[in-house]
Scaffold this motif. Structure first.
Motif, PDB file in Angstrom:
ATOM      1  N   LEU A 144      93.701  23.852  56.797  1.00 28.01           N
ATOM      2  CA  LEU A 144      94.058  22.815  55.819  1.00 28.01           C
ATOM      3  C   LEU A 144      92.836  22.290  55.066  1.00 28.01           C
ATOM      4  CD1 LEU A 144      96.850  20.595  57.417  1.00 28.01           C
ATOM      5  CD2 LEU A 144      96.984  22.038  55.394  1.00 28.01           C
ATOM      6  N   ASP A 145      91.642  22.617  55.546  1.00 22.95           N
ATOM      7  CA  ASP A 145      90.421  22.181  54.862  1.00 22.95           C
ATOM      8  C   ASP A 145      89.885  23.250  53.918  1.00 22.95           C
ATOM      9  OD1 ASP A 145      89.770  19.569  56.342  1.00 22.95           O
ATOM     10  OD2 ASP A 145      90.186  20.989  57.944  1.00 22.95           O
ATOM     11  N   MET A 146      90.117  24.497  54.292  1.00 23.24           N
ATOM     12  CA  MET A 146      89.609  25.624  53.515  1.00 23.24           C
ATOM     13  C   MET A 146      90.687  26.048  52.520  1.00 23.24           C
ATOM     14  SD  MET A 146      87.216  27.742  52.886  1.00 23.24           S
ATOM     15  CE  MET A 146      87.218  29.200  51.847  1.00 23.24           C
ATOM     16  N   PRO A 147      90.402  25.909  51.239  1.00 28.63           N
ATOM     17  CA  PRO A 147      91.444  26.173  50.241  1.00 28.63           C
ATOM     18  C   PRO A 147      91.559  27.671  49.943  1.00 28.63           C
ATOM     19  CG  PRO A 147      89.417  25.595  49.144  1.00 28.63           C
ATOM     20  CD  PRO A 147      89.129  25.528  50.626  1.00 28.63           C
ATOM     21  N   PRO A 148      92.606  28.040  49.205  1.00 29.95           N
ATOM     22  CA  PRO A 148      92.675  29.419  48.714  1.00 29.95           C
ATOM     23  C   PRO A 148      91.483  29.696  47.807  1.00 29.95           C
ATOM     24  CG  PRO A 148      94.669  28.180  48.166  1.00 29.95           C
ATOM     25  CD  PRO A 148      93.684  27.204  48.706  1.00 29.95           C
ATOM     26  N   MET A 149      91.058  30.939  47.762  1.00 27.68           N
ATOM     27  CA  MET A 149      89.906  31.291  46.917  1.00 27.68           C
ATOM     28  C   MET A 149      90.327  32.247  45.824  1.00 27.68           C
ATOM     29  SD  MET A 149      86.542  31.715  49.252  1.00 27.68           S
ATOM     30  CE  MET A 149      85.529  31.697  47.763  1.00 27.68           C
ATOM     31  N   ARG A 150      89.678  32.078  44.686  1.00 32.13           N
ATOM     32  CA  ARG A 150      89.794  33.028  43.591  1.00 32.13           C
ATOM     33  C   ARG A 150      88.480  33.787  43.581  1.00 32.13           C
ATOM     34  NH1 ARG A 150      93.473  31.993  39.279  1.00 32.13           N
ATOM     35  NH2 ARG A 150      93.793  29.806  39.725  1.00 32.13           N
ATOM     36  N   LEU A 151      88.514  35.109  43.699  1.00 33.59           N
ATOM     37  CA  LEU A 151      87.276  35.890  43.770  1.00 33.59           C
ATOM     38  C   LEU A 151      87.127  36.803  42.573  1.00 33.59           C
ATOM     39  CD1 LEU A 151      87.192  37.100  47.512  1.00 33.59           C
ATOM     40  CD2 LEU A 151      86.268  35.006  46.524  1.00 33.59           C
ATOM     41  N   GLU A 152      85.938  36.827  42.024  1.00 36.55           N
ATOM     42  CA  GLU A 152      85.571  37.818  41.003  1.00 36.55           C
ATOM     43  C   GLU A 152      84.375  38.566  41.577  1.00 36.55           C
ATOM     44  OE1 GLU A 152      86.853  38.353  37.827  1.00 36.55           O
ATOM     45  OE2 GLU A 152      88.497  36.974  38.312  1.00 36.55           O
ATOM     46  N   ILE A 153      84.554  39.843  41.876  1.00 34.64           N
ATOM     47  CA  ILE A 153      83.477  40.602  42.511  1.00 34.64           C
ATOM     48  C   ILE A 153      82.912  41.618  41.525  1.00 34.64           C
ATOM     49  CG2 ILE A 153      82.904  42.135  44.434  1.00 34.64           C
ATOM     50  CD1 ILE A 153      85.190  40.790  45.992  1.00 34.64           C
ATOM     51  N   LEU A 154      81.621  41.523  41.296  1.00 29.98           N
ATOM     52  CA  LEU A 154      80.963  42.430  40.333  1.00 29.98           C
ATOM     53  C   LEU A 154      80.225  43.535  41.071  1.00 29.98           C
ATOM     54  CD1 LEU A 154      79.354  39.822  37.891  1.00 29.98           C
ATOM     55  CD2 LEU A 154      81.730  40.582  38.061  1.00 29.98           C
ATOM     56  N   GLU A 155      80.032  44.645  40.396  1.00 35.48           N
ATOM     57  CA  GLU A 155      79.351  45.801  40.995  1.00 35.48           C
ATOM     58  C   GLU A 155      78.220  46.281  40.102  1.00 35.48           C
ATOM     59  OE1 GLU A 155      83.240  47.997  41.816  1.00 35.48           O
ATOM     60  OE2 GLU A 155      82.087  48.444  43.636  1.00 35.48           O
ATOM     61  N   ASN A 156      77.182  45.473  39.994  1.00 34.99           N
ATOM     62  CA  ASN A 156      75.970  45.909  39.287  1.00 34.99           C
ATOM     63  C   ASN A 156      75.005  46.475  40.325  1.00 34.99           C
ATOM     64  OD1 ASN A 156      76.408  44.978  36.452  1.00 34.99           O
ATOM     65  ND2 ASN A 156      76.693  43.039  37.528  1.00 34.99           N
ATOM     66  N   ALA A 157      74.825  47.781  40.287  1.00 38.87           N
ATOM     67  CA  ALA A 157      74.108  48.456  41.369  1.00 38.87           C
ATOM     68  C   ALA A 157      72.647  48.024  41.441  1.00 38.87           C
ATOM     69  CB  ALA A 157      74.191  49.962  41.163  1.00 38.87           C
ATOM     70  N   ASP A 158      72.174  47.888  42.690  1.00 38.95           N
ATOM     71  CA  ASP A 158      70.737  47.771  42.926  1.00 38.95           C
ATOM     72  C   ASP A 158      70.223  49.192  43.126  1.00 38.95           C
ATOM     73  OD1 ASP A 158      68.209  47.624  43.977  1.00 38.95           O
ATOM     74  OD2 ASP A 158      68.662  45.998  45.375  1.00 38.95           O
ATOM     75  N   PRO A 159      69.395  49.683  42.217  1.00 35.87           N
ATOM     76  CA  PRO A 159      69.021  51.095  42.276  1.00 35.87           C
ATOM     77  C   PRO A 159      68.288  51.488  43.552  1.00 35.87           C
ATOM     78  CG  PRO A 159      67.708  49.896  40.640  1.00 35.87           C
ATOM     79  CD  PRO A 159      68.798  48.984  41.077  1.00 35.87           C
ATOM     80  N   ARG A 160      67.730  50.512  44.277  1.00 33.05           N
ATOM     81  CA  ARG A 160      66.981  50.857  45.483  1.00 33.05           C
ATOM     82  C   ARG A 160      67.875  50.996  46.713  1.00 33.05           C
ATOM     83  NH1 ARG A 160      62.212  46.313  45.009  1.00 33.05           N
ATOM     84  NH2 ARG A 160      61.122  47.198  43.208  1.00 33.05           N
ATOM     85  N   ALA A 161      69.105  50.538  46.627  1.00 32.15           N
ATOM     86  CA  ALA A 161      69.929  50.421  47.837  1.00 32.15           C
ATOM     87  C   ALA A 161      70.912  51.573  47.956  1.00 32.15           C
ATOM     88  CB  ALA A 161      70.691  49.105  47.804  1.00 32.15           C
ATOM     89  N   PRO A 162      71.319  51.931  49.180  1.00 35.04           N
ATOM     90  CA  PRO A 162      72.323  52.980  49.347  1.00 35.04           C
ATOM     91  C   PRO A 162      73.609  52.604  48.619  1.00 35.04           C
ATOM     92  CG  PRO A 162      71.744  51.951  51.483  1.00 35.04           C
ATOM     93  CD  PRO A 162      70.866  51.350  50.447  1.00 35.04           C
ATOM     94  N   TYR A 163      74.122  53.526  47.850  1.00 36.29           N
ATOM     95  CA  TYR A 163      75.325  53.315  47.027  1.00 36.29           C
ATOM     96  C   TYR A 163      75.134  52.183  46.011  1.00 36.29           C
ATOM     97  CZ  TYR A 163      77.347  55.924  50.944  1.00 36.29           C
ATOM     98  OH  TYR A 163      77.593  56.847  51.925  1.00 36.29           O
ATOM     99  N   GLY A 164      73.916  51.633  45.924  1.00 41.49           N
ATOM    100  CA  GLY A 164      73.685  50.498  45.021  1.00 41.49           C
ATOM    101  C   GLY A 164      74.173  49.173  45.580  1.00 41.49           C
ATOM    102  N   LEU A 165      74.550  49.160  46.879  1.00 40.17           N
ATOM    103  CA  LEU A 165      75.187  47.956  47.441  1.00 40.17           C
ATOM    104  C   LEU A 165      74.198  46.819  47.633  1.00 40.17           C
ATOM    105  CD1 LEU A 165      74.525  47.341  50.710  1.00 40.17           C
ATOM    106  CD2 LEU A 165      75.771  49.476  50.975  1.00 40.17           C
ATOM    107  N   ARG A 166      74.745  45.608  47.686  1.00 43.29           N
ATOM    108  CA  ARG A 166      73.955  44.423  48.024  1.00 43.29           C
ATOM    109  C   ARG A 166      74.591  43.740  49.226  1.00 43.29           C
ATOM    110  NH1 ARG A 166      71.439  42.130  42.939  1.00 43.29           N
ATOM    111  NH2 ARG A 166      71.965  43.635  41.328  1.00 43.29           N
TER     112      ARG A 166
END
Lengths: 271, 765
Positions: free
Chosen positions: B705-727
């Motif tokens: 009852l304290d934690m509300p619903p969330m609206r999420l916008e997830i972006l995928e701008n790759a980090d060129p140094r990371a595997p699969y570009g993940l962060r």
């Protein structure tokens, strides 16, 4: 049995007793399991009053007595989680006699009477004489809580509780109001803002004198009522809140709950 | 019996999803049904129960201690003190070795372990603890962090002097522009002590082996770092300890330090019997470190149009009696002290100190969380002073790819912060208050309002978190991947020492193996020290680091498999269990090439190297990766009672590449909830060095009852140094949700609110 082992701690839902045992707060010599006493799990209506067994869990009060004992049912709804409400009882709340127990303010506002029993017989203790000190009640070592008695609401009732979370929270402070229009009287109960749950007697006396039962609520009466409720408390600073905040919140809750009750009352009369 | 009941076993990863899918996790259903085996559920025949005597005082000398009565009790098998520690008497993170295994003549914080008992039953152990007689000389606790940092006459808490670390950051020249500021805003901010509040208490089992060594089953975050401390303290070599990760009930940093590991080992070696230790909830509050409380003084100078010219910052972090993670907490707070803003002149002084307050160390987002509350509060304050709205003032000063951080490190990967803020602003607003159901209102079912006094507010927060270990640390991870045919089907066995702490790592490991090897069947080996270190499940690093290690090991397996295909093809790939040549199509099934053989490869994966912070200027390429999250919070506040209902939390986060959307969303939800907790309720309340609320009755964490619903916008701008570009994704939302919620409360109330958690009395004074 209780007379023979006065140190035995009676246990019903175990939502309080077992927590204290698990955390080593108390190590009672014996536990007296009341779950084997089916009479405690029932409620009945006798001569216009409800006699509710000490073992009736909150969930049953909400489901079956919400209309007749609305203030108590509202308080029951604020107790812990669904699991706790399935097990916890008003009898346990009375046995622990914690100033923060959620049942106490509506019991006080609704003029409940506590029925206690021992080998010597039965005593009927009015709620406002039941609470004697921090976690101390009028219950004698050889007595058990049998039931509480309450008349069905003769007017609107409200319970309100401040906590720092929106569910599953112990009261920082709480307040119950019960209108008794037939007696031109308003009952009150304060929780978690004094060594014991208590009525705001001056506030009740003030309303008995100043309230015009035929009129709209006078804002000045409302304000004074809040003040007197706050003044009736003797809160402390603790980890859950400050004394100042508790007084402030009681005044707000007193004004709001009385307003809701008054609006309901006027609506019923108007209808 | 040599293996305990409910010990971890190999598990077949459910589903068939690869990278980018959302296969279910193997532990999910079990946990929901209450059937998952946590480390507290371990059991082995003949085991004894260990228990720990802890100090009731934050600072005191032990004049004398008598264990005779306890030792004489029926059912008690051992009572141990610091005299009985077989090896080094101290342990500690980062080779600081400053924390006594058991108190030696004095205690420095409430709850410090003093003595151990092994008994037939936990109740006997409890009574034996009570029978240990200690004569105390109680001393005034040293609880003033400011004096600890700045007053040379303040008594020393432990042998290492104060401050534990002082880290200045100097970028540009603040003094040279001070006069040019047209608008100056200042603020002093405080963050209370937050607790990880994981649901699975510290627990585990130590089983003595016939060769004199130990099998340890524990819930931890980094078993190889545990071993570096356990071995020397127990007088055992690494080879003599076999460690298996047992079911972890949440960690959030609180399991980076040792708890019961050495203690159980000592009792097991002494009694020759298996020892189980399980803390109860109250003991757990004393059994792990908490989030550092902070006091932060900020001054920003800006032009009238909102461009920040300088930041002058002092951050004071109280680490309690021992070092734990304080050195790194200071490093994060210092390097990220002004967050993701391009400020040309920066002066930050960060101090971490020793006191007799509760011990503090690692917790999700450490160092960065505290600073984020302050710098985001400052952005709102500056915006108000310039007459610029909260989003725009942030956009004006937003860092981006190519701009330097306060450390001089150039942001090398995309950081579209200004655009993310715009996205957050443009998200639809939640519906207006529906007061017909009291559960929608502040106070919820407690019925404190029917709508009276309720005002709505909106606030924004942005947080920048370093991912992986920083400051020159090579926190490599290791993975062993074995490909063989089991029951006629090519199956990969993935073996790492990485701790699944509830974040979903083993699911991600299986997805990566499926994608890299083109197969469906993946089995996860229990995490143990039969393989080299995977580093810690912290700093949002495991998908990056252990994911990277699994990927690298799979690539090596793949190369070996290809080498077994006759014909010297150079255009092979693995798809759907088949070896496929780009030019010639399907060549063979993996099973046919492997036959009875297994291919096993072990690989170490390193992230891009970083440098330390210069001791005088804090300059350096200190971070391996950066993660950014933007929150918009909408709250309803009962301004008369000071009660808050968070109506909605929207998040825009850049994760580089979505590996498993379901798990990722869980991380963002969870991190956001933890930040909300810090904003409005979570605090270990301390007076005179003593904890006043070591229980879930009074240490409140958000409910549904304290934690509300969330609206999420997830972006995928790759980090060129990371595997699969993940962060790494677990921590950034923990940073930004706190200031966003507080900003929304400020918007609703008009109050200044300089301390978290915000309490009702702060809103009604």
């Amino acid at each position: 049995m209780k007379a023979g082992t006065p140190g035995a701690v009676p246990i019903q839902g175990g939502t309080d007793v077992m927590v204290e045992i698990n955390f080593d707060v108390h190590r009672p010599a014996a536990l007296l399991d009341l779950n084997q006493v089916p009479e405690l799990f029932t409620w009945e209506r006798i001569d216009g009053s409800y006699r509710v067994g000490a073992g009736v869990p909150y969930v049953q009060i909400i489901a079956e007595l919400g209309h007749e004992l609305p203030g108590l049912a509202q308080a029951a709804r604020t107790v812990g989680s669904p699991q706790i409400r399935n097990r916890g009882t008003v009898g346990g709340n009375l046995g622990a006699a914690s100033p923060a127990g959620d049942s106490h303010p509506p019991l006080l506002a609704g003029d409940a009477i506590i029925e206690v029993a021992s080998a010597a017989g039965t005593r009927m203790i009015p709620a406002h004489e039941f609470y004697l000190g921090v976690k101390k009640s009028a219950l004698r070592p050889d007595e058990l809580i049998r039931a509480f008695w309450m008349k069905p609401a003769d007017g609107p009732q409200y319970f309100s509780k401040v906590g720092t979370r929106n569910a599953m929270v112990i009261a920082v402070c709480s307040f119950a109001v019960a209108l008794h229009p037939s007696e031109r009287r308003v009952g009150t109960g304060i929780g978690s803002a004094a060594p014991t749950p208590r009525r705001a007697l001056e506030a009740e006396a003030f309303l008995a004198e100043s309230l015009d039962w035929e009129a709209r609520m006078d804002p000045e009466v409302l304000r004074r009522f809040g003040e007197l409720v706050a003044a009736a408390a003797s809160p402390i600073d603790d980890v859950r809140g400050t004394a100042d905040y508790r007084r402030h919140a009681l005044a707000v809750m007193a004004r709001r709950t009385l307003t809701w009750a008054w609006n309901d009352y006027r609506k019923v009369r108007a209808a | 019996m040599t293996t305990p009941l409910r010990a971890p076993r190999e598990i077949a990863a459910p589903g068939n999803g690869g990278v980018g899918d959302s296969p279910l996790r193997p532990d999910g259903t079990l946990k929901v049904r209450g059937e998952f085996a946590y480390s507290s559920d371990l059991w082995i025949e003949g085991m004894l129960w260990g228990a720990t005597l802890r100090s009731p005082h934050p600072r005191a000398r032990i004049v004398s201690m008598d264990i005779g009565l306890a030792l004489a009790m029926n059912g008690v098998h051992a009572v141990l003190t610091h005299d009985d520690v077989p090896g080094r008497k101290h342990y500690g993170l980062d080779l600081t070795w400053d924390q006594p295994v058991l108190a030696i003549g004095e205690v420095r914080h409430q709850g410090e372990p003093i003595a151990l008992v092994a008994a037939d039953h936990p109740e006997i152990a409890r009574r034996a603890l009570k029978a240990i007689a200690i004569e105390w000389e109680v001393l005034e606790p040293l609880t003033d962090a400011r004096r600890a940092a700045f007053d040379p006459t303040y008594p020393q808490v432990q042998e290492r002097p104060n401050p534990a670390r002082y880290q200045p950051v100097r970028f540009g020249d603040v003094e040279s522009v001070r006069d040019r500021a047209e608008v100056v805003v200042t603020g002093t901010y405080e963050v209370g002590i937050q607790d990880q509040a994981f649901l699975g208490p510290e627990s585990g089992l130590a089983v003595p082996r016939e060769d004199g060594g130990l099998d340890l089953y524990v819930a931890t975050q980094w078993m190889h770092n545990d071993l570096k401390q356990i071995g020397p303290c127990l007088g055992l070599t690494d080879e003599q300890i076999h460690m298996t990760l047992s079911g972890v009930g949440g960690a959030f940093g609180g399991r980076e330090d040792l708890s019961m590991q050495i203690h159980a080992g000592m009792l097991a070696l002494r009694t020759g019997r298996p020892i189980k230790i399980v803390y109860n909830r109250e003991e757990s509050f004393f059994g792990h470190v908490h989030r550092h409380p902070a006091e932060m003084r900020y001054e920003y100078g800006a032009t009238r149009d909102g461009r920040i010219l300088y930041a002058d910052v002092e951050i004071l972090l109280d680490g309690g009696a021992y070092t734990s993670a304080t050195l790194n907490v200071v490093g994060n707070a210092a390097s990220l002290g002004v967050g993701p803003y391009a400020i040309p002149n920066v002066k930050i002084d960060t101090y971490g100190v020793y006191t007799n307050n509760p011990p503090c160390g690692a917790m999700r987002g450490f160092g960065a969380v505290q600073a984020c509350f302050a710098y985001e509060s400052m952005m709102d304050k500056l915006g108000a002073a310039c007459g610029i709205d909260p989003v725009t003032i942030r956009q004006i000063n937003a860092a981006s790819q190519g701009t330097p951080l306060a450390t001089g490190q150039i942001i090398w990967a995309p950081l579209p912060m200004a655009e993310m803020l715009e996205q957050a602003r443009r998200l639809p607003m939640p519906a207006p208050l529906d007061a017909s159901d009291i559960r929608n209102l502040p106070g919820g079912a407690s019925q404190t309002t029917h709508g009276e006094g309720v005002r709505r507010g909106v606030g924004y927060g942005v947080g920048l978190k370093n991912i992986c270990f920083s400051e020159g640390y090579d926190d490599y991870s290791t993975a062993r991947v074995r490909l063989e045919v089991i029951g006629g089907v090519a199956t990969a066995l993935v073996h790492t020492a990485a701790a699944e702490v509830g974040q979903g790592l083993v699911t991600v490991e299986a997805q990566i193996a499926r994608t890299e090897l083109g197969i469906e069947h993946v089995v996860i080996h229990p995490a143990d020290n039969g393989v080299d270190s995977a580093g810690s499940s912290s700093a949002s690093r495991q998908t990056y680091m252990t994911g990277g290690a699994v990927k690298t090991a799979c690539e090596a397996v793949r190369q070996e498999l290809f080498a077994r295909v006759p014909g010297g093809h150079t255009d092979l790939s693995l798809v759907g269990g088949k070896i496929v040549s780009e030019s010639m199509g399907v060549l063979a099934a993996i099973e046919d090439v492997l036959g009875e053989d297994a291919i096993e490869e072990t690989r170490r994966f390193h992230h891009h190297p970083t440098t330390g912070m210069d001791k005088r200027t804090g300059q350096g390429d200190t971070h391996a990766q950066l993660g950014l999250c933007v929150h918009r919070a909408v709250v309803d506040v009962d301004v008369e009672l000071g009660l808050v209902k968070v109506v909605e939390l929207a998040a825009v986060q850049d994760v580089g590449k979505i590996i498993n959307r379901l798990s990722l969303e869980g991380q963002i939800h969870g991190g956001t909830a933890q930040g909300l907790g810090l904003a409005v309720m979570e605090e270990i309340v301390v007076r005179d060095g003593k904890v006043r609320n070591p229980s879930f009755t009074d240490y409140l964490i958000p409910t549904i009852l304290d934690m509300p619903p969330m609206r999420l916008e997830i972006l995928e701008n790759a980090d060129p140094r990371a595997p699969y570009g993940l962060r790494g994704a677990g921590e950034p939302p923990t940073l930004s949700s706190t200031p966003a919620v507080v900003a929304a409360i400020r918007d609703a109330t008009g109050l200044d609110l300089t301390r978290v958690p915000v309490r009702p009395e702060h809103l009604t004074e």
